[in-house]
Design an enzyme around this catalytic site. Structure first.
Site, PDB file in Angstrom:
ATOM      1  CB  SER A 102      -0.907   0.015   1.227  1.00  0.00           C
ATOM      2  OG  SER A 102      -1.710  -1.132   1.272  1.00  0.00           O
TER       3      SER A 102
HETATM    4  N1  SAH Z   1      -1.126  -4.381   3.732  1.00  0.00           N
HETATM    5  C1  SAH Z   1      -0.511  -4.895   2.547  1.00  0.00           C
HETATM    6  C2  SAH Z   1      -1.434  -4.738   1.367  1.00  0.00           C
HETATM    7  C3  SAH Z   1      -1.218  -5.773   0.366  1.00  0.00           C
HETATM    8  S1  SAH Z   1      -2.378  -5.765  -0.953  1.00  0.00           S
HETATM    9  C4  SAH Z   1       0.806  -4.203   2.272  1.00  0.00           C
HETATM   10  O1  SAH Z   1       0.943  -3.017   2.567  1.00  0.00           O
HETATM   11  O2  SAH Z   1       1.694  -4.840   1.709  1.00  0.00           O
HETATM   12  C5  SAH Z   1      -3.735  -6.656  -0.253  1.00  0.00           C
HETATM   13  C6  SAH Z   1      -3.461  -8.071   0.175  1.00  0.00           C
HETATM   14  O3  SAH Z   1      -4.727  -8.631   0.533  1.00  0.00           O
HETATM   15  C7  SAH Z   1      -2.879  -8.978  -0.893  1.00  0.00           C
HETATM   16  O4  SAH Z   1      -1.708  -9.574  -0.409  1.00  0.00           O
HETATM   17  C8  SAH Z   1      -3.983 -10.015  -1.134  1.00  0.00           C
HETATM   18  O5  SAH Z   1      -3.500 -11.315  -1.430  1.00  0.00           O
HETATM   19  C9  SAH Z   1      -4.705  -9.988   0.203  1.00  0.00           C
HETATM   20  N2  SAH Z   1      -6.065 -10.507   0.151  1.00  0.00           N
HETATM   21  C10 SAH Z   1      -7.017 -10.324  -0.795  1.00  0.00           C
HETATM   22  N3  SAH Z   1      -8.153 -10.970  -0.476  1.00  0.00           N
HETATM   23  C11 SAH Z   1      -7.913 -11.590   0.721  1.00  0.00           C
HETATM   24  C12 SAH Z   1      -8.694 -12.422   1.580  1.00  0.00           C
HETATM   25  N4  SAH Z   1      -9.948 -12.768   1.300  1.00  0.00           N
HETATM   26  N5  SAH Z   1      -8.122 -12.875   2.719  1.00  0.00           N
HETATM   27  C13 SAH Z   1      -6.844 -12.542   3.058  1.00  0.00           C
HETATM   28  N6  SAH Z   1      -6.056 -11.767   2.273  1.00  0.00           N
HETATM   29  C14 SAH Z   1      -6.582 -11.290   1.130  1.00  0.00           C
END
Ligand code: SAH
Length: 219
Positions: A69
């Site tokens: 993010s």
């Molecule tokens: N907070 C993270 C954001 C990553 S992007 C950072 O700053 O790196 C969002 C993440 O949510 C991805 O890794 C994706 O695989 C995860 N995601 C999407 N749907 C999900 C679900 N149902 N359960 C758990 N994780 C999920």
């Protein structure tokens, strides 16, 4: 060669301080949040080839079609989470790179973080070990269901956007607890804040955002 935690050149403290000034210009005011962002090595959470861009206020690819993010978004969501004062237990849905998790781990007592893509979770767990973040507990699962065994939580932060609100998350909040979640289709997402009052939930729409979708199941 492995990257150092303190960083040099484009990952140095000076570069990080520049990011803090940008966040202040974007109305981030919580000094605890700003100081944790200033001391957290974001360059360790992206691929080495991208480390020179790690302190720009942008999201970056982390593989598997996902992104780390944008620092502003991490700061804003963390600030909202702490707006009523200190909290103890937080559930994060979407560990991804682990960067948001690392920020939270310095500001609350325990972080429970759930991710549905195994290799991302494994890489993030390595970072938590390297940085000795011992108050982070992770789970490989579909976080749309929350983490019922560890509920209730003082706050829940979702870092991927569903089109429909996963109501099990609301049920896992303590009275007074907050859920911060982006919602909507690509290009039409908004950041929402739900606050539990007894068995009612107050909803506030905050700002337009852009997140990867919250997907079902595990891969
Ligand atoms: N907070 C993270 C954001 C990553 S992007 C950072 O700053 O790196 C969002 C993440 O949510 C991805 O890794 C994706 O695989 C995860 N995601 C999407 N749907 C999900 C679900 N149902 N359960 C758990 N994780 C999920």
């Amino acid at each position: 060669m492995s990257l150092s935690i303190n960083g040099v050149g484009m990952t140095s403290q000076r570069t990080r301080d520049r990011l803090i000034n940008i966040l202040r210009e974007h109305q981030i005011e919580n000094e605890d949040v700003l100081s944790v962002i200033a001391s957290t090595p974001r360059h360790l959470f992206v691929d080495e080839a991208l480390s020179s861009r790690a302190y720009e206020n942008i999201s970056l690819p982390i593989g598997h079609g996902q992104t780390i993010s944008q620092p502003y978004m991490v700061a804003r969501m963390t600030e909202l989470l702490l707006a009523d004062g200190p909290i103890k237990r937080v559930l994060e849905v979407g560990t991804g790179s682990g960067y948001q998790t690392a920020i939270l781990s310095k500001l609350v007592f325990s972080v429970f973080s759930v991710e549905r893509i195994r290799p991302l979770l494994d890489t993030a767990k390595d970072k938590f070990r390297q940085l000795k973040l011992n108050n982070v507990l992770t789970r490989y699962s579909d976080g749309g269901w929350g983490w019922p065994e560890k509920a209730p939580f003082d706050a829940i932060i979702v870092t991927a956007a569903p089109e429909v609100l996963p109501t099990s998350l609301l049920e896992q909040l303590v009275d007074g607890g907050r859920l911060i979640i982006p919602m909507g289709k690509k290009g039409e997402q908004e950041l929402l804040l739900f606050q539990r009052v007894g068995n009612k939930f107050h909803k506030k729409t905050l700002e337009k955002v852009s997140f990867v979708p919250l997907l079902k199941g595990r891969t």
